[in-house]
Design a protein around this motif. Structure first.
Motif, PDB file in Angstrom:
ATOM      1  N   THR A 360       0.683  -1.360  -0.192  1.00 32.92           N
ATOM      2  CA  THR A 360      -0.031   0.011   0.077  1.00 32.92           C
ATOM      3  C   THR A 360       0.911   1.252   0.232  1.00 32.92           C
ATOM      4  O   THR A 360       0.545   2.395  -0.486  1.00 32.92           O
ATOM      5  CB  THR A 360      -1.038  -0.185   1.163  1.00 32.92           C
ATOM      6  N   TRP A 361       2.025   1.146   0.539  1.00 30.98           N
ATOM      7  CA  TRP A 361       2.750   2.408   0.474  1.00 30.98           C
ATOM      8  C   TRP A 361       3.564   2.364  -0.729  1.00 30.98           C
ATOM      9  O   TRP A 361       3.779   3.673  -1.188  1.00 30.98           O
ATOM     10  CB  TRP A 361       4.065   2.226   1.836  1.00 30.98           C
ATOM     11  N   ALA A 362       3.912   1.594  -1.467  1.00 32.41           N
ATOM     12  CA  ALA A 362       4.364   1.520  -2.550  1.00 32.41           C
ATOM     13  C   ALA A 362       3.402   2.121  -3.754  1.00 32.41           C
ATOM     14  O   ALA A 362       3.866   2.905  -4.529  1.00 32.41           O
ATOM     15  CB  ALA A 362       4.864   0.174  -3.283  1.00 32.41           C
ATOM     16  N   ILE A 363       2.071   1.733  -3.589  1.00 33.61           N
ATOM     17  CA  ILE A 363       1.012   2.280  -4.344  1.00 33.61           C
ATOM     18  C   ILE A 363       0.981   3.830  -4.146  1.00 33.61           C
ATOM     19  O   ILE A 363       0.980   4.659  -5.043  1.00 33.61           O
ATOM     20  CB  ILE A 363      -0.278   1.507  -4.311  1.00 33.61           C
ATOM     21  N   LEU A 364       0.972   4.374  -2.743  1.00 28.97           N
ATOM     22  CA  LEU A 364       0.946   5.614  -2.437  1.00 28.97           C
ATOM     23  C   LEU A 364       2.171   6.451  -3.146  1.00 28.97           C
ATOM     24  O   LEU A 364       1.703   7.402  -3.884  1.00 28.97           O
ATOM     25  CB  LEU A 364       0.919   5.828  -1.073  1.00 28.97           C
ATOM     26  N   ALA A 365       3.388   5.859  -3.077  1.00 28.45           N
ATOM     27  CA  ALA A 365       4.407   6.538  -3.549  1.00 28.45           C
ATOM     28  C   ALA A 365       4.339   6.713  -4.995  1.00 28.45           C
ATOM     29  O   ALA A 365       4.409   7.917  -5.466  1.00 28.45           O
ATOM     30  CB  ALA A 365       5.804   5.782  -3.243  1.00 28.45           C
ATOM     31  N   GLN A 388      16.624  -7.759   6.538  1.00 30.32           N
ATOM     32  CA  GLN A 388      17.453  -8.981   6.419  1.00 30.32           C
ATOM     33  C   GLN A 388      16.879  -9.540   5.186  1.00 30.32           C
ATOM     34  O   GLN A 388      16.049  -9.009   4.339  1.00 30.32           O
ATOM     35  CB  GLN A 388      17.202  -9.674   7.689  1.00 30.32           C
ATOM     36  N   GLN A 389      17.448 -10.793   4.894  1.00 30.70           N
ATOM     37  CA  GLN A 389      17.009 -11.497   3.628  1.00 30.70           C
ATOM     38  C   GLN A 389      15.391 -11.640   3.240  1.00 30.70           C
ATOM     39  O   GLN A 389      15.133 -11.279   2.229  1.00 30.70           O
ATOM     40  CB  GLN A 389      17.689 -12.697   3.522  1.00 30.70           C
ATOM     41  N   PHE A 390      14.900 -12.046   4.379  1.00 27.47           N
ATOM     42  CA  PHE A 390      13.335 -12.164   4.368  1.00 27.47           C
ATOM     43  C   PHE A 390      12.769 -10.873   3.796  1.00 27.47           C
ATOM     44  O   PHE A 390      11.880 -10.752   2.766  1.00 27.47           O
ATOM     45  CB  PHE A 390      12.790 -12.808   5.591  1.00 27.47           C
ATOM     46  N   GLY A 391      12.959  -9.888   4.801  1.00 25.25           N
ATOM     47  CA  GLY A 391      12.368  -8.579   4.628  1.00 25.25           C
ATOM     48  C   GLY A 391      12.764  -7.938   2.906  1.00 25.25           C
ATOM     49  O   GLY A 391      12.004  -7.277   2.443  1.00 25.25           O
ATOM     50  N   ILE A 392      14.067  -8.149   2.583  1.00 24.52           N
ATOM     51  CA  ILE A 392      14.523  -7.488   1.551  1.00 24.52           C
ATOM     52  C   ILE A 392      13.799  -8.254   0.157  1.00 24.52           C
ATOM     53  O   ILE A 392      13.391  -7.615  -0.446  1.00 24.52           O
ATOM     54  CB  ILE A 392      16.061  -7.877   1.494  1.00 24.52           C
ATOM     55  N   GLU A 393      13.903  -9.453   0.147  1.00 24.23           N
ATOM     56  CA  GLU A 393      13.227 -10.284  -0.770  1.00 24.23           C
ATOM     57  C   GLU A 393      11.704 -10.074  -1.055  1.00 24.23           C
ATOM     58  O   GLU A 393      11.267  -9.690  -1.934  1.00 24.23           O
ATOM     59  CB  GLU A 393      13.488 -11.779  -0.515  1.00 24.23           C
ATOM     60  N   ARG A 394      11.118  -9.993   0.327  1.00 23.37           N
ATOM     61  CA  ARG A 394       9.650  -9.868   0.431  1.00 23.37           C
ATOM     62  C   ARG A 394       9.414  -8.540  -0.277  1.00 23.37           C
ATOM     63  O   ARG A 394       8.228  -8.194  -1.135  1.00 23.37           O
ATOM     64  CB  ARG A 394       9.211  -9.631   1.858  1.00 23.37           C
ATOM     65  N   GLN A 395      10.226  -7.272  -0.163  1.00 29.51           N
ATOM     66  CA  GLN A 395       9.913  -6.206  -0.700  1.00 29.51           C
ATOM     67  C   GLN A 395       9.917  -6.184  -2.241  1.00 29.51           C
ATOM     68  O   GLN A 395       9.180  -5.403  -2.811  1.00 29.51           O
ATOM     69  CB  GLN A 395      10.852  -4.934  -0.227  1.00 29.51           C
ATOM     70  N   PHE A 396      10.976  -6.621  -2.415  1.00 33.75           N
ATOM     71  CA  PHE A 396      11.230  -7.054  -4.144  1.00 33.75           C
ATOM     72  C   PHE A 396      10.012  -7.519  -4.554  1.00 33.75           C
ATOM     73  O   PHE A 396       9.613  -7.199  -5.660  1.00 33.75           O
ATOM     74  CB  PHE A 396      12.468  -7.536  -4.355  1.00 33.75           C
ATOM     75  N   LYS A 397       9.771  -8.818  -4.138  1.00 28.95           N
ATOM     76  CA  LYS A 397       8.295  -9.521  -4.762  1.00 28.95           C
ATOM     77  C   LYS A 397       7.175  -8.821  -4.782  1.00 28.95           C
ATOM     78  O   LYS A 397       6.209  -8.904  -5.552  1.00 28.95           O
ATOM     79  CB  LYS A 397       8.611 -10.847  -4.179  1.00 28.95           C
ATOM     80  N   ALA A 398       7.208  -8.140  -3.654  1.00 23.40           N
ATOM     81  CA  ALA A 398       5.797  -7.431  -3.317  1.00 23.40           C
ATOM     82  C   ALA A 398       5.362  -6.154  -4.137  1.00 23.40           C
ATOM     83  O   ALA A 398       4.321  -5.988  -4.874  1.00 23.40           O
ATOM     84  CB  ALA A 398       5.405  -7.268  -1.803  1.00 23.40           C
ATOM     85  N   CYS A 399       6.566  -5.319  -4.133  1.00 22.75           N
ATOM     86  CA  CYS A 399       6.506  -3.870  -4.657  1.00 22.75           C
ATOM     87  C   CYS A 399       6.936  -3.710  -6.180  1.00 22.75           C
ATOM     88  O   CYS A 399       6.678  -2.968  -6.747  1.00 22.75           O
ATOM     89  CB  CYS A 399       7.428  -2.859  -3.694  1.00 22.75           C
ATOM     90  N   ALA A 400       7.935  -4.718  -6.842  1.00 20.65           N
ATOM     91  CA  ALA A 400       8.042  -4.615  -8.029  1.00 20.65           C
ATOM     92  C   ALA A 400       7.026  -4.572  -9.103  1.00 20.65           C
ATOM     93  O   ALA A 400       6.644  -3.863 -10.040  1.00 20.65           O
ATOM     94  CB  ALA A 400       9.145  -5.662  -8.448  1.00 20.65           C
ATOM     95  N   ASN A 401       5.899  -5.153  -8.561  1.00 22.83           N
ATOM     96  CA  ASN A 401       4.662  -5.148  -9.255  1.00 22.83           C
ATOM     97  C   ASN A 401       3.932  -3.877  -9.287  1.00 22.83           C
ATOM     98  O   ASN A 401       3.080  -3.589 -10.070  1.00 22.83           O
ATOM     99  CB  ASN A 401       3.810  -6.155  -8.396  1.00 22.83           C
ATOM    100  N   LEU A 402       4.257  -3.073  -8.156  1.00 23.14           N
ATOM    101  CA  LEU A 402       3.740  -1.663  -8.102  1.00 23.14           C
ATOM    102  C   LEU A 402       4.436  -0.360  -8.411  1.00 23.14           C
ATOM    103  O   LEU A 402       3.824   0.566  -8.538  1.00 23.14           O
ATOM    104  CB  LEU A 402       3.047  -1.671  -6.674  1.00 23.14           C
ATOM    105  N   TYR A 403       5.826  -0.515  -8.243  1.00 25.91           N
ATOM    106  CA  TYR A 403       6.617   0.594  -8.390  1.00 25.91           C
ATOM    107  C   TYR A 403       7.898  -0.107  -8.952  1.00 25.91           C
ATOM    108  O   TYR A 403       8.723  -0.991  -8.448  1.00 25.91           O
ATOM    109  CB  TYR A 403       7.036   1.106  -7.052  1.00 25.91           C
TER     110      TYR A 403
END
Length: 473
Positions: A360-365, A388-403
């Protein structure tokens, strides 16, 4: 059972394409660490470290938090009655049990990169590794600045309050360090109007700026003068606002003036009045950042001093802070919206601490990018409890779709440690592995040159361009 007993240079690189991309392009790139909390005084004095215990445990609240979970006595964590040798040996006992925790990986990376040690630290070899590293520290004269130079850090930004005279930054400028040192402008104490220290803080700000603060407007004038001072001394374009909890509330100038006067008299404010003041403060600071050419960084969702007994016993920023979601997307969005309406929205980076809501923050940006500025508002690096690895990877996979992830300004340490720079390496490994997965699944089929450009942009060039640092890379 076959287990690895050494650090692997293919850490997090689980596919061939990712391995090749990392080693060929990301690995040799220098570092810009545009947000951290290391001490400029310690950097200037540049003392040689005494031992690995000091390097690891002097101010690292990540390790302190972890040690407390094992029931270790505080005297072996932040206590002054024990030396770093003792603390190191106690820490070594529990490190092997931190399976799946980033501290285990961070320590492994730091042992490898600074000391060439690729075996795991255990209770059994702790004394041997302690003595070996201590000898190397003194043979190589491992000072604070040595650590940054060794990690190829081209620029580092500390974080200072507007009332800081920047004495140590001035001295660092005179010293002409190999790593350029700037600072971020952090005006939180002027925003936390509900605190009993608000009035006394404004007196400090008034003295630092040379402006008598008699109103909300004159306080902003004082902050503007300090923004100019920070840029003059260090050449910075970095600001940083912490938003632990925030609900946007509309206001009139008359209401803000009344609220300000009540706070100066130490009168009790309602929750609604605090919300109105903070709304006005963030909007007006955004205008000042835009005027002075600063990037506005918003660190969102901190739950500070959760364990008040721990804070009372040990102090603030010692591992008792947590995360929360009391600063909503809608409220922060209204700040961006008001600044956009006024035509004064600065470049902005959003750092939500609640990793479950990053989409939701990526969409806002993305909703506030316009007017010819590339990635004008963007999602920041996964930070604090997400770095860390989990948080970084999660952000790539979740937010590349949106930003577009290729526009990211990459990683930061947000650290108080002088040997935390391998966290940039960890980020780059995860990023290259992510790109490799996309390629090998057929989801990306561009040229190698395209991927090279993306990797180098995310590692350093986007940061350099976004903040206007002018670092030669």
């Amino acid at each position: 059972m076959k287990l690895n007993n050494k650090f692997s240079e293919e850490l997090f690189l689980t596919n061939e394409t990712g391995r090749e991309l990392y080693h060929k392009y990301a690995e040799p790139m220098p570092i810009i660490d545009y947000h951290c909390h290391i001490s400029p005084k310690a950097m200037y004095e540049n003392h040689e470290f005494e031992d690995l215990g000091e390097m690891w445990l002097e101010g690292d609240h990540y390790k302190w938090r972890a040690m407390r979970t094992f029931g270790i006595e505080e005297k072996y964590i932040t206590g002054t009655e024990t030396d770093f040798h003792e603390k190191f040996l106690v820490f070594a006992k529990v490190l092997p049990k931190m399976v799946g925790n980033p501290i285990f990986i961070w320590c492994a990376l730091e042992l490898k990169r600074y000391f060439g040690i690729d075996e795991p630290l255990t209770e059994e070899n702790a004394e041997e590794i302690y003595q070996k590293t201590k000898k190397m520290i003194h043979e190589k004269h491992m000072t604070r600045q040595w650590c940054m130079e060794h990690s190829n850090v081209k620029l580092v930004s500390t974080t200072e309050d507007p009332v800081d005279d920047l004495e140590w930054h001035k001295k660092l400028n005179e010293q002409k360090t190999a790593t350029r040192v700037i600072t971020a402008f952090r005006p939180d104490k002027a925003m936390f109007i509900e605190l009993p220290t608000f009035d006394s803080y404004l007196k400090q700000l008034s003295e630092a700026a040379g402006i008598e603060i008699t109103s909300f407007k004159t306080m902003l004038d004082a902050l503007d003068r300090r923004l100019q001072y920070f840029k003059e001394v260090t050449g910075t374009t970095v600001s940083d606002d912490g938003i632990p909890h925030f609900t946007f509330a509309d206001y009139t100038q008359e209401e803000i003036d009344t609220i300000f006067e009540k706070a100066r008299k130490n009168e009790t404010l309602t929750a609604g009045e605090v919300d109105q003041y903070q709304s006005a403060f963030l909007i007006e600071m955004g205008k000042l950042y835009n005027k002075e050419g600063y990037v506005m960084q918003l660190h969102i969702g901190t739950y500070l001093d959760a364990n008040t007994t721990g804070v009372q016993n040990v102090g603030q920023s010692t591992g008792y802070d947590c995360c929360d979601d009391q600063a909503g997307v809608t409220s922060v969005g209204e700040i961006l919206n008001r600044l956009t309406i006024a035509g004064e929205l600065p470049k902005t980076i959003l750092y939500p601490l609640d990793g479950t809501k990053i989409e939701t923050w990526a969409i806002l940006a993305a909703g506030f990018c316009d007017n010819g500025t590339k990635s004008k508002v963007q999602l920041g690096a996964p930070w604090w409890f997400n770095d860390q690895q989990f948080g970084i990877e999660r952000q790539f996979k979740a937010c590349a779709n949106l930003y577009p992830v290729s526009l990211s300004v990459g990683m930061l340490t947000d650290s108080r440690s002088f040997i935390s720079y391998p966290r940039h390496e960890l980020y780059r490994r995860v990023f290259c592995n992510y790109l490799g997965e996309l390629c090998e699944r057929g989801e990306y089929f561009g040229s190698e040159e395209n991927l090279k450009e993306i990797i180098e942009d995310v590692c350093i060039r986007n940061t350099n361009e976004f903040f206007g640092f002018g670092v030669e890379v």
